[in-house]
Design a protein around this motif. Sequence first.
Motif, PDB file in Angstrom:
ATOM      1  N   ALA A  70      53.249  99.328  33.088  1.00  0.00           N
ATOM      2  CA  ALA A  70      51.595  98.514  32.998  1.00  0.00           C
ATOM      3  C   ALA A  70      50.970  98.519  32.020  1.00  0.00           C
ATOM      4  N   VAL A  71      51.304  99.192  30.600  1.00  0.00           N
ATOM      5  CA  VAL A  71      50.886  98.447  29.557  1.00  0.00           C
ATOM      6  C   VAL A  71      51.792  97.583  28.967  1.00  0.00           C
ATOM      7  N   LYS A  72      53.022  97.789  28.840  1.00  0.00           N
ATOM      8  CA  LYS A  72      53.581  96.661  28.510  1.00  0.00           C
ATOM      9  C   LYS A  72      53.441  95.498  29.141  1.00  0.00           C
ATOM     10  N   LYS A 154      60.936  88.434  41.927  1.00  0.00           N
ATOM     11  CA  LYS A 154      61.976  89.821  41.915  1.00  0.00           C
ATOM     12  C   LYS A 154      62.280  89.999  40.560  1.00  0.00           C
ATOM     13  N   ASN A 155      62.408  88.838  39.026  1.00  0.00           N
ATOM     14  CA  ASN A 155      62.478  89.315  38.450  1.00  0.00           C
ATOM     15  C   ASN A 155      61.280  88.953  37.247  1.00  0.00           C
ATOM     16  N   TRP A 156      61.798  89.972  36.159  1.00  0.00           N
ATOM     17  CA  TRP A 156      61.106  90.228  34.903  1.00  0.00           C
ATOM     18  C   TRP A 156      60.404  88.767  34.623  1.00  0.00           C
ATOM     19  N   GLY A 157      61.243  88.359  34.028  1.00  0.00           N
ATOM     20  CA  GLY A 157      61.207  86.684  33.040  1.00  0.00           C
ATOM     21  C   GLY A 157      60.394  85.631  34.477  1.00  0.00           C
ATOM     22  N   TYR A 239      52.060  88.793  44.478  1.00  0.00           N
ATOM     23  CA  TYR A 239      53.293  89.701  45.280  1.00  0.00           C
ATOM     24  C   TYR A 239      52.743  90.367  46.564  1.00  0.00           C
ATOM     25  N   GLY A 240      51.548  89.548  47.136  1.00  0.00           N
ATOM     26  CA  GLY A 240      51.344  90.288  48.135  1.00  0.00           C
ATOM     27  C   GLY A 240      50.820  91.521  48.521  1.00  0.00           C
ATOM     28  N   GLY A 241      50.413  92.217  47.499  1.00  0.00           N
ATOM     29  CA  GLY A 241      50.311  94.105  47.320  1.00  0.00           C
ATOM     30  C   GLY A 241      50.104  94.620  46.126  1.00  0.00           C
ATOM     31  N   ASN A 242      49.881  95.602  45.891  1.00  0.00           N
ATOM     32  CA  ASN A 242      49.982  96.306  44.796  1.00  0.00           C
ATOM     33  C   ASN A 242      50.959  96.867  44.017  1.00  0.00           C
ATOM     34  N   SER A 243      52.394  96.833  45.332  1.00  0.00           N
ATOM     35  CA  SER A 243      54.140  97.088  44.914  1.00  0.00           C
ATOM     36  C   SER A 243      54.581  95.987  44.900  1.00  0.00           C
ATOM     37  N   SER A 244      54.823  95.690  43.135  1.00  0.00           N
ATOM     38  CA  SER A 244      55.585  94.445  42.886  1.00  0.00           C
ATOM     39  C   SER A 244      57.678  95.302  42.621  1.00  0.00           C
ATOM     40  N   LYS A 246      60.289  96.807  40.891  1.00  0.00           N
ATOM     41  CA  LYS A 246      60.452  97.743  39.517  1.00  0.00           C
ATOM     42  C   LYS A 246      59.414  97.402  38.570  1.00  0.00           C
ATOM     43  N   ASN A 247      57.809  97.055  39.892  1.00  0.00           N
ATOM     44  CA  ASN A 247      56.683  97.268  38.632  1.00  0.00           C
ATOM     45  C   ASN A 247      56.417  96.193  38.226  1.00  0.00           C
ATOM     46  N   ILE A 248      56.948  94.661  38.406  1.00  0.00           N
ATOM     47  CA  ILE A 248      57.648  93.444  37.154  1.00  0.00           C
ATOM     48  C   ILE A 248      55.897  93.109  37.373  1.00  0.00           C
ATOM     49  N   GLY A 249      55.176  93.363  38.256  1.00  0.00           N
ATOM     50  CA  GLY A 249      54.107  92.647  38.151  1.00  0.00           C
ATOM     51  C   GLY A 249      52.687  93.642  37.942  1.00  0.00           C
ATOM     52  N   LEU A 250      52.923  94.859  37.905  1.00  0.00           N
ATOM     53  CA  LEU A 250      52.296  96.178  37.597  1.00  0.00           C
ATOM     54  C   LEU A 250      51.662  95.824  36.309  1.00  0.00           C
ATOM     55  N   THR A 251      50.040  95.709  36.211  1.00  0.00           N
ATOM     56  CA  THR A 251      49.338  95.567  35.048  1.00  0.00           C
ATOM     57  C   THR A 251      48.644  97.385  35.477  1.00  0.00           C
ATOM     58  N   ILE A 252      47.498  97.765  33.859  1.00  0.00           N
ATOM     59  CA  ILE A 252      46.214  98.644  33.941  1.00  0.00           C
ATOM     60  C   ILE A 252      45.933  99.376  34.908  1.00  0.00           C
TER      61      ILE A 252
END
Length: 299
Positions: A70-72, A154-157, A239-244, A246-252
């Motif tokens: 999330a920090v990254k 579904k991909n980080w980039g 992402y339609g929620g807080n669960s992306s 592999k957490n690629i869209g998760l923020t702090i």
Amino acid sequence: MKGVQSILFSQKAAPYIFILPFIISLSFFWVYPMISTIIMSFQDIGTGYSEFIGLANYEKLLGDSVFHTAVKNSVLYTIFTIIILIPLPMLCAFLLNSKNVVAKRTYKSIIYLPALVSVVVSGILFRYMFSEMDSGLMNQILNFFGIDSTQWLKNWGTGMFALLLLATWRWMGVNTLYFEAGLSSIDKVLYESAEVDGANAWQKFWHITLPLLKPTRIYVTTISIYGGMAMFLESYMIYGGNSSPKNIGLTIVGYLYRRGIEKNDLGYASAVGLVLLIVALAISMVYLWSSGMFKKEDK
């Protein structure tokens, strides 16, 4: 009664009376929550109980790989938004300030319109744009050029690209108006004097415009740091929620929401929130220091 009136109408008491609403609101909505958060970060809080556990929450953060992700994500998102949303709006403002541009008010209104759109609406719109189905707008563009459809979110980039495109679309106009206001405050005599000395457009921009836009650049960069580190709703809606995946869209802030609201772990969430505050303040202070904001001016 006369004593109360004398206090209310006293010139010495007037400044304190005027700022009293601000002090009350600051204490109630900032100071008290901050103190409560600090205390809660040292506790294990559950339904109907709380227990002091010292630095256990912070020690847990050090080994929490999801928190590190999330920090990254938040830091990289902040860096990318600054790279995009500082030079491009500055360039647009410079072009709008040109004498050759007509209907400036119309252009300003058009570029500012995305900022008026709700984040919820914008997020849903971009979610459909970046849909993995062939009917998604971005996949239609790829298919037009003979490229196979891709799973954008579904991909980080590509997921980060979607978030950055949304941020650019929403805040490009706002930052442009900030820089345009800064340009408008520059005395035109300076440009006329530079022309007399034979300066070209690039020299005028580098030696006059850029240095005199420093206060505006510092302000826009500072609020961009805060906006990037505090980003949550954009990712949540795309992402339609807080669960992306592999957490690629998760923020702090998203992780704080997950631990504090979804898992009801308020003690751990408080620790996450304080770390967010420290990181944001550290980045802002380093930037302000490097910009010379804390240097004393020569008398």
